[in-house]
Scaffold this active site. Structure first.
Site, PDB file in Angstrom:
ATOM      1  N   GLU A 125      12.985   5.353  16.090  1.00 31.15           N
ATOM      2  CA  GLU A 125      12.661   5.080  15.033  1.00 31.15           C
ATOM      3  C   GLU A 125      13.494   4.860  14.274  1.00 31.15           C
ATOM      4  O   GLU A 125      14.652   4.452  13.684  1.00 31.15           O
ATOM      5  CB  GLU A 125      11.106   4.979  14.352  1.00 31.15           C
ATOM      6  CG  GLU A 125      11.064   4.412  12.744  1.00 31.15           C
ATOM      7  CD  GLU A 125      10.235   5.488  12.070  1.00 31.15           C
ATOM      8  OE1 GLU A 125       9.815   6.836  12.653  1.00 31.15           O
ATOM      9  OE2 GLU A 125       9.396   5.228  11.056  1.00 31.15           O
ATOM     10  N   HIS A 126      14.421   6.196  13.735  1.00 35.16           N
ATOM     11  CA  HIS A 126      15.608   6.577  14.034  1.00 35.16           C
ATOM     12  C   HIS A 126      16.684   7.575  14.644  1.00 35.16           C
ATOM     13  O   HIS A 126      16.084   7.998  15.254  1.00 35.16           O
ATOM     14  CB  HIS A 126      15.065   7.804  12.263  1.00 35.16           C
ATOM     15  CG  HIS A 126      14.064   7.741  11.823  1.00 35.16           C
ATOM     16  ND1 HIS A 126      13.207   7.591  11.628  1.00 35.16           N
ATOM     17  CD2 HIS A 126      14.566   6.500  10.250  1.00 35.16           C
ATOM     18  CE1 HIS A 126      12.375   7.314  10.527  1.00 35.16           C
ATOM     19  NE2 HIS A 126      12.997   6.371   9.614  1.00 35.16           N
TER      20      HIS A 126
ATOM     21  N   ASP B 253      16.533   6.849   4.195  1.00 36.76           N
ATOM     22  CA  ASP B 253      15.138   7.138   3.482  1.00 36.76           C
ATOM     23  C   ASP B 253      15.229   6.820   2.535  1.00 36.76           C
ATOM     24  O   ASP B 253      13.775   6.500   1.634  1.00 36.76           O
ATOM     25  CB  ASP B 253      14.673   9.227   4.262  1.00 36.76           C
ATOM     26  CG  ASP B 253      14.414   8.880   5.511  1.00 36.76           C
ATOM     27  OD1 ASP B 253      14.211   7.906   6.310  1.00 36.76           O
ATOM     28  OD2 ASP B 253      14.662   9.990   6.243  1.00 36.76           O
TER      29      ASP B 253
ATOM     30  N   GLU C 221       3.672 -36.017  30.634  1.00 39.29           N
ATOM     31  CA  GLU C 221       2.683 -35.491  29.941  1.00 39.29           C
ATOM     32  C   GLU C 221       0.921 -36.039  29.073  1.00 39.29           C
ATOM     33  O   GLU C 221       0.345 -34.746  29.211  1.00 39.29           O
ATOM     34  CB  GLU C 221       2.943 -34.241  28.808  1.00 39.29           C
ATOM     35  CG  GLU C 221       4.251 -33.261  28.748  1.00 39.29           C
ATOM     36  CD  GLU C 221       3.951 -32.854  27.718  1.00 39.29           C
ATOM     37  OE1 GLU C 221       3.780 -32.329  26.582  1.00 39.29           O
ATOM     38  OE2 GLU C 221       5.631 -31.496  27.777  1.00 39.29           O
TER      39      GLU C 221
ATOM     40  N   TYR D 225       0.430  -1.043   0.383  1.00 40.09           N
ATOM     41  CA  TYR D 225       0.006  -0.262   0.065  1.00 40.09           C
ATOM     42  C   TYR D 225       0.460   1.431   0.107  1.00 40.09           C
ATOM     43  O   TYR D 225       1.681   1.698   0.957  1.00 40.09           O
ATOM     44  CB  TYR D 225      -0.755  -0.117   1.047  1.00 40.09           C
ATOM     45  CG  TYR D 225      -1.562   1.129   1.112  1.00 40.09           C
ATOM     46  CD1 TYR D 225      -3.282   0.887   0.315  1.00 40.09           C
ATOM     47  CD2 TYR D 225      -1.452   2.101   1.759  1.00 40.09           C
ATOM     48  CE1 TYR D 225      -3.585   2.948   0.123  1.00 40.09           C
ATOM     49  CE2 TYR D 225      -2.413   3.498   1.507  1.00 40.09           C
ATOM     50  CZ  TYR D 225      -3.530   3.472   0.955  1.00 40.09           C
ATOM     51  OH  TYR D 225      -4.323   4.527   0.698  1.00 40.09           O
TER      52      TYR D 225
ATOM     53  N   GLN E 209      12.412  15.249  10.023  1.00 36.81           N
ATOM     54  CA  GLN E 209      11.307  14.598  10.588  1.00 36.81           C
ATOM     55  C   GLN E 209      10.469  15.707  11.108  1.00 36.81           C
ATOM     56  O   GLN E 209       8.968  15.011  10.447  1.00 36.81           O
ATOM     57  CB  GLN E 209      11.856  13.806  11.895  1.00 36.81           C
ATOM     58  CG  GLN E 209      11.786  13.071  12.368  1.00 36.81           C
ATOM     59  CD  GLN E 209      10.854  11.859  11.856  1.00 36.81           C
ATOM     60  OE1 GLN E 209      11.701  11.053  11.019  1.00 36.81           O
ATOM     61  NE2 GLN E 209       9.835  11.558  11.201  1.00 36.81           N
TER      62      GLN E 209
ATOM     63  N   HIS F 243       7.165  15.533   8.449  1.00 36.03           N
ATOM     64  CA  HIS F 243       6.672  14.551   8.365  1.00 36.03           C
ATOM     65  C   HIS F 243       4.682  15.187   8.409  1.00 36.03           C
ATOM     66  O   HIS F 243       4.245  14.682   8.027  1.00 36.03           O
ATOM     67  CB  HIS F 243       6.894  12.948   8.906  1.00 36.03           C
ATOM     68  CG  HIS F 243       7.752  12.723   7.717  1.00 36.03           C
ATOM     69  ND1 HIS F 243       7.429  12.188   7.071  1.00 36.03           N
ATOM     70  CD2 HIS F 243       9.261  11.930   7.864  1.00 36.03           C
ATOM     71  CE1 HIS F 243       8.193  11.211   6.321  1.00 36.03           C
ATOM     72  NE2 HIS F 243       9.525  11.518   7.230  1.00 36.03           N
TER      73      HIS F 243
ATOM     74  N   SER G  11       5.713   9.085  12.951  1.00 33.84           N
ATOM     75  CA  SER G  11       7.198   8.973  12.367  1.00 33.84           C
ATOM     76  C   SER G  11       7.954   9.743  13.726  1.00 33.84           C
ATOM     77  O   SER G  11       7.686  10.946  14.475  1.00 33.84           O
ATOM     78  CB  SER G  11       7.559   8.986  10.977  1.00 33.84           C
ATOM     79  OG  SER G  11       9.146   9.004  10.841  1.00 33.84           O
TER      80      SER G  11
ATOM     81  N   HIS H 294       0.806 -39.412  21.997  1.00 27.83           N
ATOM     82  CA  HIS H 294       1.567 -38.878  21.872  1.00 27.83           C
ATOM     83  C   HIS H 294       2.540 -39.880  21.144  1.00 27.83           C
ATOM     84  O   HIS H 294       3.711 -40.489  20.201  1.00 27.83           O
ATOM     85  CB  HIS H 294       2.152 -37.951  22.276  1.00 27.83           C
ATOM     86  CG  HIS H 294       1.432 -36.562  21.556  1.00 27.83           C
ATOM     87  ND1 HIS H 294       0.262 -36.103  22.070  1.00 27.83           N
ATOM     88  CD2 HIS H 294       1.635 -34.827  21.179  1.00 27.83           C
ATOM     89  CE1 HIS H 294       0.112 -34.969  21.804  1.00 27.83           C
ATOM     90  NE2 HIS H 294       1.626 -34.494  20.390  1.00 27.83           N
TER      91      HIS H 294
END
Lengths: 428, 428
Positions: A322-323, A356, A410, A124, A255, A258, A233, A415
């Site tokens: 993030e950065h 970026d 168990e 997207y 930044q 944004h 961001s 099993h």
């Protein structure tokens, strides 16, 4: 930017808090969009495109002619730059391929792990003012490197029913042939449920506004995976006295532009650097085209004056940016000690914007503190790692009795029995 | 098991559907538990333990004495088997470690990626009839191999306030020193929000009933990561005429005994094998301690007779089984073509239970079709992969103009400026 001098450790959590994100109301608006697309398919997509984008769409799929026109509309300089970005991103992400890992854990017992591409992947790309062709490269190129079988892209049309040529050019350049003109929550719905034209996918990648974000979250309830949880961001710049305030201010503003909800943090042990940077921010801000957005983001942004490197490091790791830009004389040494971040920009000549666009690293990164538990998009994001095992008769003879014993402990007798019937057959 | 002979492709989706899972009602019950723990901390945990487990807990943290007692209570044979399981799991997961990947994408531009362990990890082990000490190994050992700084385990006490000795023994054996006696949604809440005793974590691992599952889903809204979405356990056995019906029946039952909602699928191109297997299932079922549970699971389980190997392969990949057993003469060749599965068991002498306990692969796997988009737990699950980049002056001189051009084309002038100010400084 509000300055905090030597903040007490017990206040860090509060001071480093992100702006709150509450999605409940948005989810309520998005849910009926998802349901309508699930029910009415393409017809719903066209109706929503008319309503939200003002676009009257005949064919949702971008045509060969539209791709050809885009190729003509993008100038050669930009084409060259896009090629270099693709080359670097491809180089770094291709290097992330892994071989099959095979281990004989015991004689006669082989275990292996293989990376298998996710078959169906949907990308997207938001519309709006800025045409994010760089994101086409970042989320598209790795999908094709990984070898995902079906990869396509949804992006909203403008009111004339068109997609920005740079987006189409970048898509074609990386090898994407299917681009659908549909945006917003309805695009996410289409990739989740499928329509007559758009296939449903196993994983959805890409950024978006809060409606897209909410739709992606809701898509996960339908069994679709998403790249990562979203948030505004953010950048944290850690600068020492060798840093250049003009550079740092430019990084902070890159930044801040944004969106009004972007977060910008400056950390330093030098009050002088903080003051000079703030003055530079004011100066550079005044001539920015997006100065109103950036100014809003700066309102809730912060500077921290720290007592020494050790304290600064702790704060930086606690924030989990993030950065993270390390504008430090000893940036490479410090980078070794970073344990929470999405992507780290090391040294005075490594601006975030290089990553970026074109250095080779991915720009789809965990924000909002998610760097503590999520990785950014990498080649791994397009694979599942499937494990295999093969047990030879002699392997089962040695391991089998231990499996029987553990299964019995168990209280899972069936099993145990799956081993017992085989061991019995070997005794015959 | 209902048999479908040569099902038409267009019916596959419906025939391969999992039993529906609707969590809304459970979420409504779980939400107040989460809120109460967030507000009241340890006191809430103790109150819920009394209410749900009938246990009056003084100290939530398991004591040294309890660990010592557990060591005495586990018999030596089981200890040996647990050691072997740990050894194999450790061997396979340790081999998954990766070095720092460093790439010079252009002269003067270095990009690297480093695996950094998630700092705080919480493990959940359910209580109930079967003490899942094997899951302690599967989700605990990789956390310690990865080097997560803080790793602990929550598990519900029985009505006497005790934890099963095998769970405590396995925990200690892998190196876990902190085990908290708390279960259910309240344990997930404690790991999400933290209490006086239990720290909040970045990621939660482990299986659980529907309350635990719902609580984990809700925890993700609070910023906590989880291992993977949950669903009922399942196995698909693909058998050819060389398969042993006794073995396959035992494999199907080993899955069916997990719970009434487990799903069991048999695929074959041989009707004879399907019939013989069904007869064996009936025979083995009648003597199983958990036969009522297994019988319930078998009610909604299915056999598919397929026309040839190619069709069978398509169906198997479409189902995307959590556990896929290839009881085929050419199992290794077929394994190469599997593109959707959690873990694959190759050949007649590789029962699922070997991987469930001790072969070395992880048993925490994507079920419910999630194998199409998620991987099972592996060493990667305990890391973030952080990217770094360092740009030298000459690197910025060559890449910078391209970044400026792309930023300008995306109308992000401050992004461009972060490069421009640096290039200007280099010109001086």
């Amino acid at each position: 930017m509000k300055l905090y001098k030597y903040p007490a450790v017990e206040d860090w959590k509060k001071l480093l808090q992100r702006p709150s994100m509450r999605m409940e109301d948005i989810e309520k608006q998005v849910t009926p969009i998802l349901k309508t697309v699930q029910k009415d398919g393409d017809a719903a997509l066209k109706a929503f495109s008319l309503r939200f984008d003002g676009a009257n769409i005949d064919s949702i799929l971008v045509s060969e002619e539209e791709f050809s026109q885009a190729e003509k509309d993008v100038d050669n300089d930009l084409k060259e730059s896009i090629s270099i970005a693709i080359k670097n991103v491809t180089k770094f992400h291709s290097a992330q391929k892994t071989d099959v890992l095979k281990v004989e854990t015991m004689p006669g017992i082989s275990c292996w792990r293989k990376s298998v591409p996710i078959q169906k992947v949907g990308l997207y790309i938001p519309g709006g003012s800025a045409p994010l062709f760089s994101t086409v490269i970042m989320i598209g190129a790795p999908a094709l490197i990984a070898g995902c079988e079906e990869v396509f892209l949804c992006t909203p049309p403008n009111s004339e029913g068109k997609v920005h040529p740079a987006i189409l050019y970048a898509a074609k350049k990386i090898g994407l042939t299917k681009v659908y003109k549909v945006g917003g929550a309805q695009a996410i719905a289409a990739m989740t449920f499928g329509t007559e034209t758009i296939p449903s996918v196993s994983k959805i990648f890409g950024p978006g506004n809060q409606y897209v974000t909410a739709a992606k979250q809701l898509a996960t309830k339908e069994g679709v995976a998403i790249d990562m949880p979203a948030g505004p961001s953010e950048v944290l710049v850690w600068a020492d006295e060798t840093a250049n305030p003009t550079f740092i201010a430019a990084d902070l503003l890159s930044q801040a532009e944004h969106g009004p909800d972007s977060q910008v943090i400056l950390v330093s042990t030098s009050e002088d650097i903080i003051q000079k940077t703030e003055a530079e921010v004011e100066k550079q801000l005044s001539v920015l085209p997006r100065k109103e957005i950036a100014a809003k983001a700066l309102e809730h942004s912060r500077s921290f004056l720290m007592k020494d490197e050790a304290e600064a490091l702790k704060l930086v790791n606690e924030y989990a940016a993030e950065h993270l830009i390390l504008s430090l004389d000893n940036a490479e040494d410090v980078a070794e000690k970073i344990i929470n971040a999405g992507s780290v920009f090391v040294g005075h000549y490594t601006p975030e914007s290089a990553g970026d666009y074109a250095s080779g690293t991915n720009h789809t990164l965990p924000t909002y503190g998610y760097a503590k538990n999520y990785s950014g998009v990498s080649l791994d994001s397009y694979y599942r790692k499937i494990t295999f095992q093969k047990i030879e008769k002699e392997g089962l003879e040695s391991l089998g009795p231990h499996v029987e014993r553990m299964a019995a402990a168990e209280e899972l007798d069936a099993h145990k029995n799956a081993v017992t019937v085989r061991l019995n057959a070997l005794k015959d």
